[in-house]
Design a protein around this motif. Structure first.
Motif, PDB file in Angstrom:
ATOM      1  N   MET A  74       0.977  -1.098  -0.390  1.00 48.33           N
ATOM      2  CA  MET A  74       0.277  -0.134  -0.153  1.00 48.33           C
ATOM      3  C   MET A  74       0.969   1.398   0.146  1.00 48.33           C
ATOM      4  N   MET A  75       0.784   2.461  -0.795  1.00 52.46           N
ATOM      5  CA  MET A  75       1.368   3.462  -0.907  1.00 52.46           C
ATOM      6  C   MET A  75       0.833   4.524  -0.200  1.00 52.46           C
ATOM      7  N   ALA A  76       1.898   5.422   0.506  1.00 52.69           N
ATOM      8  CA  ALA A  76       1.229   6.108   1.073  1.00 52.69           C
ATOM      9  C   ALA A  76       0.782   7.646  -0.242  1.00 52.69           C
ATOM     10  N   ALA A  77      -0.563   8.368   0.272  1.00 46.91           N
ATOM     11  CA  ALA A  77      -0.755   9.136  -1.116  1.00 46.91           C
ATOM     12  C   ALA A  77      -0.126  10.343   0.405  1.00 46.91           C
ATOM     13  N   ALA A  78       0.698  11.703  -0.710  1.00 51.10           N
ATOM     14  CA  ALA A  78       1.189  12.570  -0.171  1.00 51.10           C
ATOM     15  C   ALA A  78      -0.128  13.745   0.990  1.00 51.10           C
ATOM     16  N   ALA A  79       0.154  14.689   2.081  1.00 47.05           N
ATOM     17  CA  ALA A  79      -0.921  14.882   2.965  1.00 47.05           C
ATOM     18  C   ALA A  79      -0.943  15.681   1.376  1.00 47.05           C
ATOM     19  N   LYS A  80      -2.336  16.339   2.414  1.00 39.98           N
ATOM     20  CA  LYS A  80      -3.170  17.664   2.141  1.00 39.98           C
ATOM     21  C   LYS A  80      -2.551  19.026   2.886  1.00 39.98           C
ATOM     22  N   PRO A  81      -1.580  19.639   2.584  1.00 38.84           N
ATOM     23  CA  PRO A  81      -1.824  20.400   3.826  1.00 38.84           C
ATOM     24  C   PRO A  81      -2.869  20.846   5.674  1.00 38.84           C
ATOM     25  N   GLY A  82      -2.557  20.819   5.571  1.00 40.57           N
ATOM     26  CA  GLY A  82      -3.153  20.724   7.007  1.00 40.57           C
ATOM     27  C   GLY A  82      -3.320  19.084   7.790  1.00 40.57           C
ATOM     28  N   GLN A  83      -3.366  18.083   7.283  1.00 43.13           N
ATOM     29  CA  GLN A  83      -3.844  17.478   7.391  1.00 43.13           C
ATOM     30  C   GLN A  83      -4.052  16.873   8.745  1.00 43.13           C
ATOM     31  N   LEU A  84      -4.560  16.373   9.351  1.00 46.93           N
ATOM     32  CA  LEU A  84      -4.457  15.654  10.831  1.00 46.93           C
ATOM     33  C   LEU A  84      -4.768  13.820  10.470  1.00 46.93           C
ATOM     34  N   VAL A  85      -4.024  13.629  11.124  1.00 48.81           N
ATOM     35  CA  VAL A  85      -4.397  11.934  11.676  1.00 48.81           C
ATOM     36  C   VAL A  85      -4.704  11.970  12.920  1.00 48.81           C
ATOM     37  N   CYS A  86      -5.765  10.151  13.009  1.00 49.01           N
ATOM     38  CA  CYS A  86      -6.338  10.193  14.185  1.00 49.01           C
ATOM     39  C   CYS A  86      -5.780   8.504  13.973  1.00 49.01           C
ATOM     40  N   ALA A  87      -4.977   8.291  15.594  1.00 55.31           N
ATOM     41  CA  ALA A  87      -4.472   7.019  14.899  1.00 55.31           C
ATOM     42  C   ALA A  87      -5.369   6.199  16.461  1.00 55.31           C
ATOM     43  N   GLY A  88      -5.570   5.323  16.006  1.00 54.46           N
ATOM     44  CA  GLY A  88      -5.878   4.419  17.621  1.00 54.46           C
ATOM     45  C   GLY A  88      -7.372   3.008  17.138  1.00 54.46           C
ATOM     46  N   GLU A  89      -7.901   2.580  18.291  1.00 55.09           N
ATOM     47  CA  GLU A  89      -8.668   1.521  17.564  1.00 55.09           C
ATOM     48  C   GLU A  89     -10.346   1.818  17.990  1.00 55.09           C
ATOM     49  N   PHE A  90     -10.293   1.266  16.374  1.00 58.85           N
ATOM     50  CA  PHE A  90     -11.738   1.452  16.187  1.00 58.85           C
ATOM     51  C   PHE A  90     -13.041   0.317  17.007  1.00 58.85           C
ATOM     52  N   TYR A  91     -13.858   1.073  16.813  1.00 58.90           N
ATOM     53  CA  TYR A  91     -15.056   0.224  17.376  1.00 58.90           C
ATOM     54  C   TYR A  91     -16.752   0.560  17.230  1.00 58.90           C
ATOM     55  N   THR A  92     -17.348   0.135  16.788  1.00 61.07           N
ATOM     56  CA  THR A  92     -18.682  -0.568  16.421  1.00 61.07           C
ATOM     57  C   THR A  92     -19.448   0.255  17.931  1.00 61.07           C
ATOM     58  N   ASP A  93     -20.156   1.285  18.674  1.00 63.08           N
ATOM     59  CA  ASP A  93     -21.129   1.078  19.613  1.00 63.08           C
ATOM     60  C   ASP A  93     -22.386   0.769  20.047  1.00 63.08           C
ATOM     61  N   LEU A  94     -22.811   0.170  20.087  1.00 60.65           N
ATOM     62  CA  LEU A  94     -24.686  -0.411  20.355  1.00 60.65           C
ATOM     63  C   LEU A  94     -24.810  -0.012  21.930  1.00 60.65           C
ATOM     64  N   ILE A  95     -25.836   1.355  21.780  1.00 62.44           N
ATOM     65  CA  ILE A  95     -25.860   1.705  23.268  1.00 62.44           C
ATOM     66  C   ILE A  95     -27.048   1.542  23.045  1.00 62.44           C
ATOM     67  N   PHE A  96     -27.792   1.560  24.415  1.00 59.42           N
ATOM     68  CA  PHE A  96     -29.091   1.621  25.045  1.00 59.42           C
ATOM     69  C   PHE A  96     -28.876   1.975  26.084  1.00 59.42           C
ATOM     70  N   SER A  97     -30.261   2.912  26.033  1.00 60.61           N
ATOM     71  CA  SER A  97     -29.784   4.492  27.150  1.00 60.61           C
ATOM     72  C   SER A  97     -31.502   4.678  27.600  1.00 60.61           C
ATOM     73  N   GLY A  98     -32.074   5.382  28.714  1.00 55.88           N
ATOM     74  CA  GLY A  98     -32.520   6.029  29.073  1.00 55.88           C
ATOM     75  C   GLY A  98     -33.890   4.506  29.702  1.00 55.88           C
ATOM     76  N   LEU A  99     -32.652   3.955  30.313  1.00 54.98           N
ATOM     77  CA  LEU A  99     -33.516   2.784  31.355  1.00 54.98           C
ATOM     78  C   LEU A  99     -33.876   3.434  32.476  1.00 54.98           C
ATOM     79  N   GLN A 100     -34.577   2.691  33.245  1.00 54.40           N
ATOM     80  CA  GLN A 100     -35.205   3.247  34.503  1.00 54.40           C
ATOM     81  C   GLN A 100     -34.443   2.248  35.177  1.00 54.40           C
ATOM     82  N   ARG A 101     -33.776   1.463  35.253  1.00 50.80           N
ATOM     83  CA  ARG A 101     -32.954   0.478  35.438  1.00 50.80           C
ATOM     84  C   ARG A 101     -31.726  -0.595  35.130  1.00 50.80           C
ATOM     85  N   LEU A 102     -30.565  -1.077  35.519  1.00 58.52           N
ATOM     86  CA  LEU A 102     -29.682  -1.624  35.000  1.00 58.52           C
ATOM     87  C   LEU A 102     -30.070  -2.951  35.185  1.00 58.52           C
ATOM     88  N   PRO A 103     -29.909  -3.623  34.207  1.00 62.51           N
ATOM     89  CA  PRO A 103     -30.387  -5.201  34.210  1.00 62.51           C
ATOM     90  C   PRO A 103     -29.941  -6.250  35.028  1.00 62.51           C
TER      91      PRO A 103
END
Length: 325
Positions: free
Chosen positions: A1-30
């Motif tokens: 994989m060849m790296a592309a030249a960066a655009k001026p001012g480019q930001l790179v964010c590096a780290g873990e990715f997750y898909t978040d499954l969010i259950f909210s508004g509960l009256q109580r925790l199960p």
């Protein structure tokens, strides 16, 4: 994989990715053996790096996410959503027959818990320390890390390399008391241009009784320290200078997952543009605050037009100012 030249001012964010499954508004925790139902459910892009990248990209900052992907349907959908928000993902490898991390958040108004499957996030640290990833990051104006590594010294060397090459670097560790109190983490912080912490993290990691004491603990002549305080706004110090406090914006919060990472994206957008610390903190507060209007870290992030409009109104009302604390 060849790296592309960066655009001026480019930001790179590096780290873990997750898909978040969010259950909210509960009256109580199960409890064990019991079912609790809620109508409030969302599937969202998650992980600090991805949320920060999305927040910055929506404000017009050229942004790339470097992580390790799986090949699942969830991964494919996440890449489509990220790219639609303006986040490039082309430098991140895809691992066949695997899937990226999944995090389940279950919350009431008072409390919440998380259940996490790490998935390909286990491979992120090794990937980020590889020559190809470092070369890609080195073409960026700024690199933001959002992870807790096993090898602090290796990342310290990577940060030094990036800074020698002309990139600035920030880090958001998140909540990890063991790592936060380690010598390796403290040594790494000395190398960074921007250190992001929330109030609890700053006090715990700095052994401090207040946010201002924590600022003094982490301050370095070349760096900026930012402490995010939720409804109390944010406080920061640049170059070991006096603390600047900026109040939070008023918003009816629905769910706060990812708000701190959204703050990072807004802050970096302004900071990379050369804005003063006060203005950068305000930009962070706007993105972090507005992100809480809906469940998940990215659904309610502001567009550039909404951001500019709110920023103008706050300045017009005279509520955008900062003060020492």
């Amino acid at each position: 994989m060849m790296a592309a030249a960066a655009k001026p001012g480019q930001l790179v964010c590096a780290g873990e990715f997750y898909t978040d499954l969010i259950f909210s508004g509960l009256q109580r925790l199960p409890s064990l053996g019991r079912e609790v139902k809620t109508d409030d459910f969302a599937i969202s892009i998650g992980g600090g790096a991805a949320i920060t990248a999305t927040a910055a990209a929506r404000l017009g900052c050229p942004t790339e996410l470097i992580t390790v992907w799986g090949a699942s349907a969830l991964d494919s959908e996440a890449r489509i959503r990220l790219q639609a928000s303006g986040v490039r993902c082309t430098s991140a490898p895809i691992r066949r027959n695997e899937m990226s991390g999944v995090s389940v958040a279950v919350s009431t108004r008072e409390d919440r818990y998380f259940l996490t499957y790490p998935g390909t996030s286990r491979a992120v640290e090794e990937h980020l320390l590889g020559e190809e990833a470092l070369a890609n990051m080195g073409r960026a104006r700024h690199v933001h890390f959002a992870l807790t590594p096993r090898t602090w010294d290796a990342f310290r060397q990577a940060v030094r390399r990036l800074r020698r090459g002309g990139s600035t670097v920030s880090w958001d560790l998140g909540w990890d008391p063991a790592a936060g109190g380690s010598r390796g983490f403290r040594d790494l912080c000395r190398e960074l241009d921007v250190v992001f912490l929330n109030d609890d993290e700053a006090r715990r990691y700095g052994g401090a009784g207040s946010a201002q004491d924590a600022l003094a603990h982490f301050a370095r002549p070349h760096s900026t320290v930012v402490i995010k305080r939720g409804a109390s706004g944010a406080i920061g110090s640049r170059g070991a200078g006096p603390p600047i406090h900026v109040e939070a914006i008023r918003v009816e919060a629905i769910e706060t997952t990812g708000a701190g990472d959204a703050f990072n994206g807004g802050f970096l957008h302004a900071w990379m543009a050369g804005e003063a610390l006060e203005a950068s903190l305000l930009a962070g507060n706007i993105c972090g605050g507005l992100s809480t209007r809906a469940a998940g870290g990215v659904k309610a992030l502001p567009t550039r037009a909404e951001f500019d409009g709110l920023l103008g109104r706050l300045k017009g009302l005279g509520t955008a100012g900062g003060k020492g604390e």
